[in-house]
Scaffold this motif. Structure first.
Motif, PDB file in Angstrom:
ATOM      1  N   LEU A  13     -10.714  39.700  24.671  1.00 35.53           N
ATOM      2  CA  LEU A  13     -11.314  38.986  25.752  1.00 35.53           C
ATOM      3  C   LEU A  13     -11.556  37.337  25.457  1.00 35.53           C
ATOM      4  N   THR A  14     -12.008  37.144  24.182  1.00 35.18           N
ATOM      5  CA  THR A  14     -12.154  35.694  23.967  1.00 35.18           C
ATOM      6  C   THR A  14     -11.044  35.026  23.977  1.00 35.18           C
ATOM      7  N   LEU A  15      -9.940  35.589  23.109  1.00 37.33           N
ATOM      8  CA  LEU A  15      -8.498  35.000  23.213  1.00 37.33           C
ATOM      9  C   LEU A  15      -7.692  34.755  24.609  1.00 37.33           C
ATOM     10  N   SER A  16      -8.089  35.813  25.392  1.00 34.93           N
ATOM     11  CA  SER A  16      -7.595  35.694  26.697  1.00 34.93           C
ATOM     12  C   SER A  16      -8.194  34.362  27.420  1.00 34.93           C
ATOM     13  N   LYS A  17      -9.485  34.429  27.175  1.00 34.61           N
ATOM     14  CA  LYS A  17     -10.398  33.205  27.751  1.00 34.61           C
ATOM     15  C   LYS A  17      -9.723  31.944  27.611  1.00 34.61           C
ATOM     16  N   ARG A  18      -9.312  31.948  26.104  1.00 33.48           N
ATOM     17  CA  ARG A  18      -8.790  30.390  25.711  1.00 33.48           C
ATOM     18  C   ARG A  18      -7.511  30.174  26.170  1.00 33.48           C
ATOM     19  N   PHE A  19      -6.692  31.183  26.228  1.00 32.39           N
ATOM     20  CA  PHE A  19      -5.375  31.032  26.911  1.00 32.39           C
ATOM     21  C   PHE A  19      -5.320  30.736  28.300  1.00 32.39           C
ATOM     22  N   ASN A  20      -6.278  31.204  29.105  1.00 35.23           N
ATOM     23  CA  ASN A  20      -6.362  31.121  30.534  1.00 35.23           C
ATOM     24  C   ASN A  20      -6.719  29.676  30.971  1.00 35.23           C
ATOM     25  N   ARG A  21      -7.610  29.223  29.975  1.00 34.09           N
ATOM     26  CA  ARG A  21      -8.175  27.845  30.106  1.00 34.09           C
ATOM     27  C   ARG A  21      -6.656  26.923  29.934  1.00 34.09           C
ATOM     28  N   LEU A  22      -5.835  27.158  29.347  1.00 33.97           N
ATOM     29  CA  LEU A  22      -4.889  26.400  29.271  1.00 33.97           C
ATOM     30  C   LEU A  22      -3.397  26.732  30.133  1.00 33.97           C
ATOM     31  N   GLY A  23      -3.817  27.665  30.968  1.00 34.03           N
ATOM     32  CA  GLY A  23      -2.851  28.161  32.181  1.00 34.03           C
ATOM     33  C   GLY A  23      -1.923  29.079  31.488  1.00 34.03           C
ATOM     34  N   ILE A  24      -2.234  29.820  30.370  1.00 38.56           N
ATOM     35  CA  ILE A  24      -1.310  30.702  29.967  1.00 38.56           C
ATOM     36  C   ILE A  24      -1.541  32.185  30.390  1.00 38.56           C
ATOM     37  N   ARG A  25      -1.007  33.086  30.937  1.00 40.92           N
ATOM     38  CA  ARG A  25      -1.438  34.519  31.293  1.00 40.92           C
ATOM     39  C   ARG A  25      -1.300  35.161  29.788  1.00 40.92           C
ATOM     40  N   THR A  26      -2.015  36.064  29.539  1.00 46.78           N
ATOM     41  CA  THR A  26      -1.941  37.052  28.556  1.00 46.78           C
ATOM     42  C   THR A  26      -1.914  38.625  28.792  1.00 46.78           C
ATOM     43  N   SER A  27      -1.507  39.140  27.789  1.00 50.05           N
ATOM     44  CA  SER A  27      -1.377  40.673  27.939  1.00 50.05           C
ATOM     45  C   SER A  27      -1.658  41.413  26.470  1.00 50.05           C
ATOM     46  N   PHE A  28      -2.582  42.195  26.216  1.00 49.68           N
ATOM     47  CA  PHE A  28      -2.687  42.562  24.753  1.00 49.68           C
ATOM     48  C   PHE A  28      -2.604  44.135  24.802  1.00 49.68           C
ATOM     49  N   HIS A  29      -1.905  44.449  23.825  1.00 50.59           N
ATOM     50  CA  HIS A  29      -1.947  46.040  23.580  1.00 50.59           C
ATOM     51  C   HIS A  29      -1.816  46.475  22.384  1.00 50.59           C
ATOM     52  N   TYR A  30      -2.237  47.775  22.213  1.00 53.00           N
ATOM     53  CA  TYR A  30      -1.781  48.480  21.003  1.00 53.00           C
ATOM     54  C   TYR A  30      -0.614  48.945  20.888  1.00 53.00           C
ATOM     55  N   LEU A  31      -0.150  48.871  19.611  1.00 51.90           N
ATOM     56  CA  LEU A  31       1.558  49.027  19.530  1.00 51.90           C
ATOM     57  C   LEU A  31       1.814  50.611  19.916  1.00 51.90           C
ATOM     58  N   ASP A  32       2.942  50.843  20.999  1.00 55.64           N
ATOM     59  CA  ASP A  32       3.126  52.367  21.469  1.00 55.64           C
ATOM     60  C   ASP A  32       4.864  52.029  21.368  1.00 55.64           C
ATOM     61  N   SER A  33       5.263  53.204  21.080  1.00 53.71           N
ATOM     62  CA  SER A  33       6.687  53.384  21.231  1.00 53.71           C
ATOM     63  C   SER A  33       7.280  53.852  22.245  1.00 53.71           C
ATOM     64  N   GLY A  34       6.426  53.948  23.346  1.00 55.02           N
ATOM     65  CA  GLY A  34       6.846  54.685  24.654  1.00 55.02           C
ATOM     66  C   GLY A  34       7.753  53.392  25.494  1.00 55.02           C
ATOM     67  N   SER A  35       8.586  53.882  26.599  1.00 54.70           N
ATOM     68  CA  SER A  35       9.398  52.988  27.131  1.00 54.70           C
ATOM     69  C   SER A  35       8.810  51.803  28.112  1.00 54.70           C
ATOM     70  N   GLN A  36       7.420  51.953  28.193  1.00 54.12           N
ATOM     71  CA  GLN A  36       6.911  51.224  29.164  1.00 54.12           C
ATOM     72  C   GLN A  36       6.775  49.919  28.377  1.00 54.12           C
ATOM     73  N   MET A  37       6.880  49.910  27.085  1.00 53.91           N
ATOM     74  CA  MET A  37       6.722  48.650  26.424  1.00 53.91           C
ATOM     75  C   MET A  37       8.094  47.732  26.828  1.00 53.91           C
ATOM     76  N   PHE A  38       9.113  48.218  27.291  1.00 60.66           N
ATOM     77  CA  PHE A  38      10.189  47.480  27.469  1.00 60.66           C
ATOM     78  C   PHE A  38       9.949  46.644  29.000  1.00 60.66           C
ATOM     79  N   TYR A  39       9.059  47.064  29.754  1.00 61.41           N
ATOM     80  CA  TYR A  39       8.827  46.439  31.025  1.00 61.41           C
ATOM     81  C   TYR A  39       7.604  45.482  30.872  1.00 61.41           C
ATOM     82  N   LEU A  40       7.114  45.388  29.491  1.00 63.72           N
ATOM     83  CA  LEU A  40       5.873  44.568  29.413  1.00 63.72           C
ATOM     84  C   LEU A  40       6.477  43.367  28.712  1.00 63.72           C
ATOM     85  N   ILE A  41       7.512  43.298  28.158  1.00 66.00           N
ATOM     86  CA  ILE A  41       8.188  42.197  27.490  1.00 66.00           C
ATOM     87  C   ILE A  41       9.597  41.831  28.015  1.00 66.00           C
TER      88      ILE A  41
END
Length: 640
Positions: A48-76
């Protein structure tokens, strides 16, 4: 003691986490990415702290735990804007990390749209060993951050082409220190510092040539300037690839494709790219919707077109207007009025020349007027000065009229517009022309791309009715037939133009017409859809265009269109259709003369008979002669 040690560890971990957060922000701000995806072991508070700091700079963020599922493709995955991705492999490892990195390589996510940042607490070589470099390429933007005292040391990692046995390249990019922030020491642009490919070998193919001598190698033929009008498309592609290889220090192994298989909609070169048999096309290919999702088109390079060339068929109708066309209507009216006035004045003058029969006066005046207009003199004795003045002015008027009339006819014939038709196969099919085509490997591909209407009215109704042995002909023989007329030849302009320039006259050049089966287009060098050289090839060809190499090679391997020099065109021989009105006028005069002659002959015989009848047989007994006896007597006299 244990409690104090734990507190110290927590403080150190907190300091390390803050350093990593500060570094992440500095690095991705430097990369100017609008979106960041992270895979780390941060807790919820740190995320949350890191997301707030990025958001102040106009950069959207998304943090995840590493998962080998196919949904990772759509994230990146990203196609339209850059995305930053960081992974902390210091706290992530094992099968999950290996599976994830393998899928990233398979998904081709090391392209121009991704900026990767890898954190590790191990030495650099062990971190590199965990990466799957099979998906790396020239445009890969991946940095490994190795922790040092008070910050990180950064290394740029890429492999230009693992399939081509290229080696991984590791270059120190810079460092980040808490006190001094980000310091990038590798200031060259990415492609400039990676332009040396260390002599790796790529494969390329060209369209097979019908003109290459059997005893000449492919590379010798592609450099042979003495046959520049043959296969200019492939020769241009060869030179551009040689410039590209010299620019980036790699080599080529060249080949050619001989046939275009029936039913193949993308062609043998694109098929070879799809099957990974070659890495780039040697002969530029045309962009089509069938090829768009199968190959990548890197740069439009060569103006490609084929066309039917033929001499314009001139109209085969009798040109009645040729007789009256030289003068405008007002000029003809003024000339007729002048002639009538002269005719009247001349008749009055002849009356004073002691002619007593008025019919003869009018006839003579008419003949003199017409004779003068036809540049003829007269045998009549013109004794009076007034009659001679009229006659002299009539002759002057006739010569001036003749001069203007002749000049107008010559000018009209020199500037006569040449018949043109629309650039359409439909219009070409309406002409009564024999046809043939230059042998070319992509002939069927071109005619499969014509419109449905043209395919019906031309290909099916016209072309397919030509006997197969007569459908293809080499240009040297075909252009001779084109020059004679009544023959249309489908060819590359670069092949036909040199022959036209050497053998055709200026008028024949001006009479030439071109009809394109498909619209002219720029053909393009293309590479594999997932090629690692897409961006590098684009940059190389763009640089060659900027410095004039591409335009110079296009000019070198194309033939200039022969110029229609209308200013030096000679008047062609008058054909029967142009001369027909004059013949018709002569025939009409002959018919009129023959008709009048017959009438005069009949009337003369009739009046002669009447005279003889009155002198010999006609008297007081004339009324007693029967009609039958009179006819027999006339016949007898005629025989005598």
């Amino acid at each position: 003691m244990k409690l104090e040690f734990l507190i110290i560890l927590c403080m150190l971990e907190k300091i390390k986490s803050n350093e990593q957060s500060n570094f992440l922000i500095d690095y991705f701000v430097f990369k100017n990415v609008p979106y960041v995806v992270g895979f780390s072991c941060y807790n919820i508070e740190e995320k949350l702290t890191l997301s707030k700091r990025f958001n102040r700079l106009g950069i959207r963020t998304s943090f995840h735990y590493l998962d080998s599922g196919s949904q990772m493709f759509y994230l990146i995955n990203s196609k339209y804007w850059k995305i930053g991705v960081f992974i902390d492999i210091s706290c992530i490892g094992g099968n999950k990390l290996h599976s994830f990195l393998s899928k990233v390589a398979a998904w081709q996510l090391y392209g121009e749209m991704h900026s990767w940042l890898i954190f590790t607490d191990r030495d650099l070589s062990k971190a590199i060993a965990q990466l799957d470099e099979s998906g790396f390429g020239m445009s890969t933007d991946l940095v490994v951050a190795v922790p040092i005292l008070g910050g990180y040391e950064l290394f740029d990692v890429y492999n230009p082409w693992k399939e081509g046995d290229a080696k991984i390249n590791i270059t120190r990019l810079g460092s980040w220190i808490q006190s001094t922030n980000l310091n990038i020491t590798l200031n060259q642009s990415k492609f400039r510092r990676r332009c040396n490919l260390h002599r790796i070998t790529m494969k390329s193919s060209f369209f097979g040539s019908k003109y290459r001598p059997k005893n000449m190698s492919l590379e010798e033929y592609l450099q042979d300037y003495s046959t520049l009008s043959k296969d200019g498309l492939s020769k241009f592609g060869y030179i551009m690839l040689k410039h590209l290889s010299e620019m980036y220090n790699f080599t080529f192994r060249f080949g050619e494709v001989e046939t275009w298989l029936p039913g193949d909609s993308i062609g043998p070169l694109s098929r070879a790219l799809l099957d990974n048999e070659i890495q780039i096309t040697g002969s530029p290919v045309v962009i089509t919707h069938e090829r768009l999702r199968l190959t990548k088109f890197v740069y439009p390079a060569w103006p490609f077109r084929t066309c039917f060339i033929f001499r314009n068929p001139q109209a085969k109708d009798i040109k009645i207007g040729e007789v009256l066309h030289p003068f405008a209507d007002e000029s003809w009216y003024a000339t007729l009025i002048a002639l009538m006035t002269i005719f009247i004045i001349l008749a009055v003058s002849l009356k004073q020349e002691s002619y007593v029969i008025s019919a003869n006066i009018l006839s003579n005046a008419f003949l003199i007027t017409v004779g003068c207009m036809c540049q003829q003199s007269t045998h009549y004795n013109l004794n009076r000065i007034s009659t001679r003045i009229v006659f002299i002015h009539l002759m002057i008027f006739s010569i001036l009229t003749y001069t203007y009339y002749s000049a107008s006819i010559v000018s009209t014939r020199l500037n006569e517009p040449i018949l043109k038709i629309n650039d359409s196969l439909n219009e070409l099919g309406k002409l009564e022309l024999k046809m043939a085509s230059e042998p070319m490997i992509y002939f069927n591909f071109i005619f499969n791309r014509v419109t449905a209407w043209d395919k019906k009215v031309f290909v099916e109704d016209k072309w397919m009715k030509i006997p197969e042995p007569e459908q293809f002909m080499y240009p040297e023989k075909a252009m001779t037939l084109v020059r004679k007329g009544g023959f249309a030849y489908h060819t590359h302009p670069d092949v036909s133009y040199p022959i036209i320039d050497k053998t055709f006259t200026f008028r024949e050049i001006c009479e030439l017409m071109e009809v394109h089966p498909v619209a002219p287009a720029y053909s393009t060098l293309s590479v594999n859809y997932n090629s690692t050289f897409v961006e590098l090839t684009k940059i190389g060809l763009s640089r060659m265009t900027e410095v004039g190499i591409r335009s110079r090679q296009v000019e070198r391997w194309t033939s200039k269109k022969p110029i229609c020099r209308q200013d030096v065109i000679n008047v062609s021989s008058t054909d029967i259709y142009e001369f027909a009105p004059h013949l018709i006028l002569l025939v009409i005069g002959m018919i009129m003369a023959a008709t009048i002659f017959v009438c005069e002959f009949v009337f003369d015989n009739y009046w002669n008979y009447q005279d003889r009848c009155e002198n010999k047989y006609c008297g007081s007994s004339k009324s007693n002669i029967s009609t039958t006896h009179s006819l027999l007597l006339m016949l007898c006299n005629t025989n005598k």
